[in-house]
Design a protein around this motif. Structure first.
Motif, PDB file in Angstrom:
ATOM      1  N   HIS A 260      -2.553   9.938   5.844  1.00  0.00           N
ATOM      2  CA  HIS A 260      -3.602   8.981   5.171  1.00  0.00           C
ATOM      3  C   HIS A 260      -3.641   7.653   5.978  1.00  0.00           C
ATOM      4  O   HIS A 260      -4.790   7.176   6.109  1.00  0.00           O
ATOM      5  CB  HIS A 260      -3.159   8.995   3.777  1.00  0.00           C
ATOM      6  CG  HIS A 260      -4.418   8.034   3.071  1.00  0.00           C
ATOM      7  ND1 HIS A 260      -5.160   8.504   2.652  1.00  0.00           N
ATOM      8  CD2 HIS A 260      -4.002   6.826   2.626  1.00  0.00           C
ATOM      9  CE1 HIS A 260      -5.747   7.483   1.796  1.00  0.00           C
ATOM     10  NE2 HIS A 260      -4.990   6.487   1.853  1.00  0.00           N
ATOM     11  N   MET A 261      -2.500   7.115   6.314  1.00  0.00           N
ATOM     12  CA  MET A 261      -2.554   5.914   6.924  1.00  0.00           C
ATOM     13  C   MET A 261      -2.496   5.899   8.618  1.00  0.00           C
ATOM     14  O   MET A 261      -2.571   5.051   9.041  1.00  0.00           O
ATOM     15  CB  MET A 261      -1.251   4.949   6.242  1.00  0.00           C
ATOM     16  CG  MET A 261      -1.206   5.099   4.859  1.00  0.00           C
ATOM     17  SD  MET A 261       0.390   4.265   4.415  1.00  0.00           S
ATOM     18  CE  MET A 261      -0.037   2.277   4.476  1.00  0.00           C
TER      19      MET A 261
ATOM     20  N   THR B  82       7.701   5.304  10.369  1.00  0.00           N
ATOM     21  CA  THR B  82       7.117   3.983  10.139  1.00  0.00           C
ATOM     22  C   THR B  82       6.759   4.041   8.443  1.00  0.00           C
ATOM     23  O   THR B  82       7.042   2.856   7.684  1.00  0.00           O
ATOM     24  CB  THR B  82       5.857   3.596  10.692  1.00  0.00           C
ATOM     25  OG1 THR B  82       6.058   3.598  12.136  1.00  0.00           O
ATOM     26  CG2 THR B  82       5.111   2.291  10.235  1.00  0.00           C
ATOM     27  N   VAL B  83       6.092   5.086   8.013  1.00  0.00           N
ATOM     28  CA  VAL B  83       6.025   5.234   6.446  1.00  0.00           C
ATOM     29  C   VAL B  83       7.335   4.994   5.705  1.00  0.00           C
ATOM     30  O   VAL B  83       7.604   4.261   4.623  1.00  0.00           O
ATOM     31  CB  VAL B  83       5.307   6.464   6.264  1.00  0.00           C
ATOM     32  CG1 VAL B  83       5.276   6.589   4.627  1.00  0.00           C
ATOM     33  CG2 VAL B  83       3.871   6.250   6.686  1.00  0.00           C
ATOM     34  N   LYS B  84       8.379   5.838   6.100  1.00  0.00           N
ATOM     35  CA  LYS B  84       9.587   5.705   5.291  1.00  0.00           C
ATOM     36  C   LYS B  84      10.276   4.595   5.580  1.00  0.00           C
ATOM     37  O   LYS B  84      10.650   3.786   4.480  1.00  0.00           O
ATOM     38  CB  LYS B  84      10.464   6.691   6.006  1.00  0.00           C
ATOM     39  CG  LYS B  84      10.301   8.065   5.917  1.00  0.00           C
ATOM     40  CD  LYS B  84      11.340   8.992   6.446  1.00  0.00           C
ATOM     41  CE  LYS B  84      10.899  10.586   6.254  1.00  0.00           C
ATOM     42  NZ  LYS B  84      11.974  11.375   6.880  1.00  0.00           N
ATOM     43  N   SER B  85      10.098   3.721   6.686  1.00  0.00           N
ATOM     44  CA  SER B  85      10.415   2.397   6.747  1.00  0.00           C
ATOM     45  C   SER B  85       9.715   1.438   5.687  1.00  0.00           C
ATOM     46  O   SER B  85      10.287   0.326   5.118  1.00  0.00           O
ATOM     47  CB  SER B  85      10.538   1.704   8.071  1.00  0.00           C
ATOM     48  OG  SER B  85      10.858   0.364   8.128  1.00  0.00           O
TER      49      SER B  85
ATOM     50  N   ASN C 197       0.873  -1.268   0.110  1.00  0.00           N
ATOM     51  CA  ASN C 197      -0.004  -0.017   0.113  1.00  0.00           C
ATOM     52  C   ASN C 197       0.796   1.381   0.075  1.00  0.00           C
ATOM     53  O   ASN C 197       0.759   2.263  -0.562  1.00  0.00           O
ATOM     54  CB  ASN C 197      -1.056  -0.042   1.033  1.00  0.00           C
ATOM     55  CG  ASN C 197      -2.190  -1.219   0.965  1.00  0.00           C
ATOM     56  OD1 ASN C 197      -2.425  -1.618   0.045  1.00  0.00           O
ATOM     57  ND2 ASN C 197      -2.645  -1.355   2.301  1.00  0.00           N
ATOM     58  N   SER C 198       1.953   1.203   0.755  1.00  0.00           N
ATOM     59  CA  SER C 198       3.016   2.257   0.617  1.00  0.00           C
ATOM     60  C   SER C 198       3.410   2.804  -0.580  1.00  0.00           C
ATOM     61  O   SER C 198       3.585   3.711  -0.925  1.00  0.00           O
ATOM     62  CB  SER C 198       4.054   1.967   1.770  1.00  0.00           C
ATOM     63  OG  SER C 198       3.612   2.013   2.992  1.00  0.00           O
ATOM     64  N   LEU C 199       3.741   1.479  -1.461  1.00  0.00           N
ATOM     65  CA  LEU C 199       4.499   1.920  -2.762  1.00  0.00           C
ATOM     66  C   LEU C 199       3.325   2.219  -3.594  1.00  0.00           C
ATOM     67  O   LEU C 199       3.644   3.273  -4.350  1.00  0.00           O
ATOM     68  CB  LEU C 199       4.943   0.620  -3.157  1.00  0.00           C
ATOM     69  CG  LEU C 199       6.089  -0.152  -2.527  1.00  0.00           C
ATOM     70  CD1 LEU C 199       6.713  -1.198  -3.089  1.00  0.00           C
ATOM     71  CD2 LEU C 199       7.483   1.018  -2.430  1.00  0.00           C
TER      72      LEU C 199
END
Length: 204
Positions: free
Chosen positions: A163-164, A170-173, A145-147
């Motif tokens: 958004h998440m 965490t998003v960057k990871s 989902n991140s990609l």
């Protein structure tokens, strides 16, 4: 200063850095080129949602195959556009039976003719696309989902975090690990024989 040459040099450097696994360079490459490449995809496909999906696949392919770019052999933007066009033409070929609502029939016919001339190169591109989809399917949902948000909807890390509803770190990871896992799955492909049967059947 020749700003065109300077831009070419910058894009070339970013692609080269991405080939070495630099996620920041790849994110910057995406930021600098997304608007124009989206225009390229949309002009061919005429359906915004399909263009978005094709562009997401194209960027992931750019990340996975950045090492094939040769800075001294051509313009980096030309190389990027070629990847987007290959993805778009593959989609146009699969839509021949009318399973998508195209709004530009003339554009469809011109692009379809170009796809017909591509021959084995298009088949190879379709196999790569199927491999990419399979690899995406193996990712953890959070990574996948991140990609999709980063390279399909052009969200920044901060926008994705909101958004998440997760921390920025965490998003960057998730993005970093997702890109890393994609490369791993593409470096260890499954037997492509079933994929070749699929493409052969589609061509009948």
């Amino acid at each position: 200063m020749d700003f065109t040459l300077d831009r070419h040099g910058r894009l070339s450097a970013l692609i080269t850095a991405a080939a070495a696994g630099d996620e920041r360079a790849f994110t910057e490459l995406h930021r600098l080129t997304h608007s124009y490449l989206h225009h390229v995809a949309l002009r061919l496909l005429r359906v915004p949602s399909v263009a978005d999906e094709v562009l997401q696949d194209a960027y992931l392919s750019i990340w996975l195959h950045a090492g094939s770019f040769r800075p001294g052999e051509g313009s980096p933007m030309t190389w990027l556009i070629a990847i987007v066009r290959h993805r778009a033409l593959s989609v146009l070929r699969s839509a021949r039976e009318g399973d998508l609502a195209w709004t530009g029939d003339d554009e469809f016919e011109r692009a379809e003719c170009a796809a017909e001339d591509a021959g084995e190169a298009e088949t190879a591109d379709l196999i790569q696309c199927l491999r990419l989809r399979e690899a995406m399917g193996k990712l953890d949902p959070a990574h996948r989902n991140s990609l999709a948000l980063a390279f399909g909807q052009e969200m920044t890390h901060m926008e994705m975090a909101r958004h998440m509803a997760v921390p920025l770190g965490t998003v960057k990871s998730w993005v970093r690990r997702g890109l890393s896992r994609l490369r791993h799955y593409l470096d260890h492909p499954v037997d492509v024989a079933p994929l070749r049967k699929v493409t052969a059947g589609a061509a009948v």
